[in-house]
Motif scaffolding. Structure first.
Motif, PDB file in Angstrom:
ATOM      1  N   GLU A 167      20.487  34.941  75.401  1.00  0.00           N
ATOM      2  CA  GLU A 167      20.123  34.451  76.729  1.00  0.00           C
ATOM      3  C   GLU A 167      18.734  33.824  76.712  1.00  0.00           C
ATOM      4  O   GLU A 167      17.792  34.363  76.135  1.00  0.00           O
ATOM      5  CB  GLU A 167      20.196  35.596  77.731  1.00  0.00           C
ATOM      6  CG  GLU A 167      21.614  36.155  77.863  1.00  0.00           C
ATOM      7  CD  GLU A 167      21.698  37.363  78.761  1.00  0.00           C
ATOM      8  OE1 GLU A 167      21.616  37.181  79.994  1.00  0.00           O
ATOM      9  OE2 GLU A 167      21.825  38.487  78.235  1.00  0.00           O
ATOM     10  N   LEU A 168      18.634  32.680  77.363  1.00  0.00           N
ATOM     11  CA  LEU A 168      17.395  31.909  77.401  1.00  0.00           C
ATOM     12  C   LEU A 168      16.660  32.132  78.712  1.00  0.00           C
ATOM     13  O   LEU A 168      17.262  32.529  79.717  1.00  0.00           O
ATOM     14  CB  LEU A 168      17.717  30.416  77.252  1.00  0.00           C
ATOM     15  CG  LEU A 168      18.370  29.992  75.937  1.00  0.00           C
ATOM     16  CD1 LEU A 168      18.934  28.583  76.066  1.00  0.00           C
ATOM     17  CD2 LEU A 168      17.356  30.052  74.807  1.00  0.00           C
TER      18      LEU A 168
ATOM     19  N   PRO B 277      17.592  25.389  74.422  1.00  0.00           N
ATOM     20  CA  PRO B 277      17.061  25.715  73.097  1.00  0.00           C
ATOM     21  C   PRO B 277      16.052  24.702  72.571  1.00  0.00           C
ATOM     22  O   PRO B 277      15.037  25.088  71.982  1.00  0.00           O
ATOM     23  CB  PRO B 277      18.321  25.772  72.230  1.00  0.00           C
ATOM     24  CG  PRO B 277      19.402  26.166  73.175  1.00  0.00           C
ATOM     25  CD  PRO B 277      19.069  25.466  74.455  1.00  0.00           C
ATOM     26  N   ALA B 278      16.329  23.416  72.774  1.00  0.00           N
ATOM     27  CA  ALA B 278      15.406  22.396  72.259  1.00  0.00           C
ATOM     28  C   ALA B 278      14.057  22.466  72.963  1.00  0.00           C
ATOM     29  O   ALA B 278      13.004  22.299  72.334  1.00  0.00           O
ATOM     30  CB  ALA B 278      16.016  21.008  72.417  1.00  0.00           C
TER      31      ALA B 278
ATOM     32  N   ARG C 122      13.301  31.605  68.193  1.00  0.00           N
ATOM     33  CA  ARG C 122      13.698  32.595  67.184  1.00  0.00           C
ATOM     34  C   ARG C 122      13.840  33.979  67.820  1.00  0.00           C
ATOM     35  O   ARG C 122      14.779  34.721  67.523  1.00  0.00           O
ATOM     36  CB  ARG C 122      12.676  32.620  66.054  1.00  0.00           C
ATOM     37  CG  ARG C 122      13.070  33.547  64.905  1.00  0.00           C
ATOM     38  CD  ARG C 122      12.099  33.451  63.749  1.00  0.00           C
ATOM     39  NE  ARG C 122      12.236  32.191  63.027  1.00  0.00           N
ATOM     40  CZ  ARG C 122      11.368  31.183  63.113  1.00  0.00           C
ATOM     41  NH1 ARG C 122      10.304  31.287  63.900  1.00  0.00           N
ATOM     42  NH2 ARG C 122      11.565  30.079  62.434  1.00  0.00           N
ATOM     43  N   THR C 123      12.938  34.325  68.715  1.00  0.00           N
ATOM     44  CA  THR C 123      13.026  35.609  69.408  1.00  0.00           C
ATOM     45  C   THR C 123      14.283  35.683  70.259  1.00  0.00           C
ATOM     46  O   THR C 123      14.995  36.696  70.262  1.00  0.00           O
ATOM     47  CB  THR C 123      11.788  35.820  70.299  1.00  0.00           C
ATOM     48  OG1 THR C 123      10.623  35.879  69.474  1.00  0.00           O
ATOM     49  CG2 THR C 123      11.896  37.114  71.097  1.00  0.00           C
ATOM     50  N   ALA C 124      14.567  34.608  70.982  1.00  0.00           N
ATOM     51  CA  ALA C 124      15.749  34.591  71.845  1.00  0.00           C
ATOM     52  C   ALA C 124      17.031  34.746  71.049  1.00  0.00           C
ATOM     53  O   ALA C 124      17.955  35.463  71.461  1.00  0.00           O
ATOM     54  CB  ALA C 124      15.777  33.291  72.657  1.00  0.00           C
ATOM     55  N   ILE C 125      17.096  34.108  69.897  1.00  0.00           N
ATOM     56  CA  ILE C 125      18.326  34.142  69.110  1.00  0.00           C
ATOM     57  C   ILE C 125      18.516  35.487  68.422  1.00  0.00           C
ATOM     58  O   ILE C 125      19.641  35.853  68.044  1.00  0.00           O
ATOM     59  CB  ILE C 125      18.322  32.977  68.093  1.00  0.00           C
ATOM     60  CG1 ILE C 125      19.735  32.535  67.764  1.00  0.00           C
ATOM     61  CG2 ILE C 125      17.603  33.346  66.820  1.00  0.00           C
ATOM     62  CD1 ILE C 125      19.776  31.262  66.950  1.00  0.00           C
ATOM     63  N   ARG C 126      17.432  36.229  68.271  1.00  0.00           N
ATOM     64  CA  ARG C 126      17.528  37.552  67.659  1.00  0.00           C
ATOM     65  C   ARG C 126      17.862  38.635  68.689  1.00  0.00           C
ATOM     66  O   ARG C 126      18.326  39.711  68.325  1.00  0.00           O
ATOM     67  CB  ARG C 126      16.217  37.897  66.953  1.00  0.00           C
ATOM     68  CG  ARG C 126      16.041  37.170  65.615  1.00  0.00           C
ATOM     69  CD  ARG C 126      14.675  37.446  65.017  1.00  0.00           C
ATOM     70  NE  ARG C 126      14.583  36.909  63.647  1.00  0.00           N
ATOM     71  CZ  ARG C 126      13.443  36.734  63.002  1.00  0.00           C
ATOM     72  NH1 ARG C 126      12.293  37.062  63.575  1.00  0.00           N
ATOM     73  NH2 ARG C 126      13.443  36.249  61.773  1.00  0.00           N
TER      74      ARG C 126
END
Length: 354
Positions: A228-229, A235-236, A247-251
């Motif tokens: 979740e963003l 993302p861009a 990177r934090t969001a994707i983890r």
């Protein structure tokens, strides 16, 4: 090679060369300002290019390589004008190549500098349909074959930004929020990992698209997650501000099923002030809850009971009843009852300060 595919291949080569040769142009500047300048390097596997702002540049290039006008039009790369000339479809745009399940270049998605539409796709042709192609697949096929986790995002810039985070992730995009069954199968065909991450934009359309994708991805992947963003960020944009934020969001992922449960509960918020609404909300989310991994069901029982103001035994009973209607893969009613009991007791007995 199919003549239409060959025409797209030649167009991609021209666009790639135009971008590398125009490092002082707006397209290169835009990529660099957004920390995506690695696309300009000759060794980049991403076929990001630039369609020049000239009506016939692409047409002349294709003709000089033996492509006849009928093929150019059939490939969706140009259209005839009333005066009889062929005008290129993509002009003054950053281009991304779309590939089919066989990894053939079948079309383009192109971003404008400021005009509308911001993104323009190849029109439907005999080789290109938006719902049967992906951007980012070929650029990361080796990474996917080595176990990288597919990360499904909305736009080409987003997919490229994800790819720059490291080899453990592969950004892919259906170019929008409407992931199709065919696109889900394409991801499964080329990904070795048994996990997939949804990372659509943090707006109503993105959240709805992520929910819809659950039914398509769950039968194909053992683990379907969502990253979740922050609100109103894609993302861009997050990568442009600070790669560490993306990177934090994707983890920090969680099961997409849990996200879908929360979304379903939110739809019932107006009727949760009476018992019938509380029970109806519980019955609406029960088919989702029983599909969760065993170690997460008990926690959901406690959480749902508190959220819906129902007793835990009522929640457990509805979940058990749901097993008969829509069983969780590999789970019997006895299995689920044990999960509910163990999970609930574990949650209740945990240290309040933990």
């Amino acid at each position: 090679m199919n003549a239409l595919v060959r025409a797209n291949e030649l167009a991609a080569e021209l666009f790639r060369r135009e971008l590398r040769n125009r490092r002082s142009g707006w397209a290169a500047d835009h990529l660099i300002r957004r920390r995506l300048g690695a696309a300009l390097n000759s060794d980049s596997t991403w076929e990001i290019g630039f369609a020049p702002d000239r009506w016939t540049r692409l047409v002349d290039h294709l003709r000089s390589n033996g492509v006849d006008d009928d093929v150019i039009v059939a490939a969706g790369l140009a259209s005839p004008t009333p005066s009889g000339y062929l005008a290129a479809r993509f002009r003054d745009r950053i281009t991304f190549v779309a590939h089919d399940i066989d990894l053939r270049p079948v079309g383009f998605v192109a971003r404008s500098r400021s005009g509308e539409p911001r993104y323009l796709n190849t029109r439907s042709t005999k080789v290109y349909t938006k719902g049967r192609s992906l951007v980012g697949l070929v650029a990361q096929r080796k990474r996917l074959a080595s176990g990288a986790v597919p990360v499904v995002v909305e736009g080409p810039m987003d997919a490229y930004a994800v790819s720059l985070l490291g080899d453990q992730w592969a950004g892919l995009t259906p170019c929008g929020t409407a992931l199709t069954r065919h696109q889900a199968l394409m991801i499964r065909e080329h990904a070795v990992a048994d996990s997939v991450i949804m990372m659509f934009d943090a707006d109503a359309g993105g959240r709805a698209g992520a929910e819809r994708s659950l039914a398509l991805l769950a039968p194909l992947f053992g683990t379907v997650l969502i990253a979740e963003l922050p609100e109103r960020r894609d993302p861009a944009a997050l990568y442009s501000a600070d790669p560490g934020l993306l990177r934090t969001a994707i983890r920090q992922t969680r099961p997409l099923l849990e996200f879908a449960i929360d979304a379903e509960l939110a739809r019932w918020v107006r009727v949760l002030d009476h018992v019938s609404g509380q029970v109806d909300a519980l019955r609406a989310v029960a088919p989702l809850v029983v599909r969760l991994p065993s170690d997460r069901i008990g926690t959901q029982v406690v959480r749902l009971a508190a959220h819906l103001n129902l007793e835990e035994r009522v929640v457990s009973r509805e979940l058990l009843a749901c097993v008969g209607r829509r069983p969780r893969a590999g789970a019997s009613a006895d299995d689920l009852e044990a999960d509910l009991d163990l999970g609930s007791r574990t949650f209740q007995n945990r240290d309040p300060g933990s």
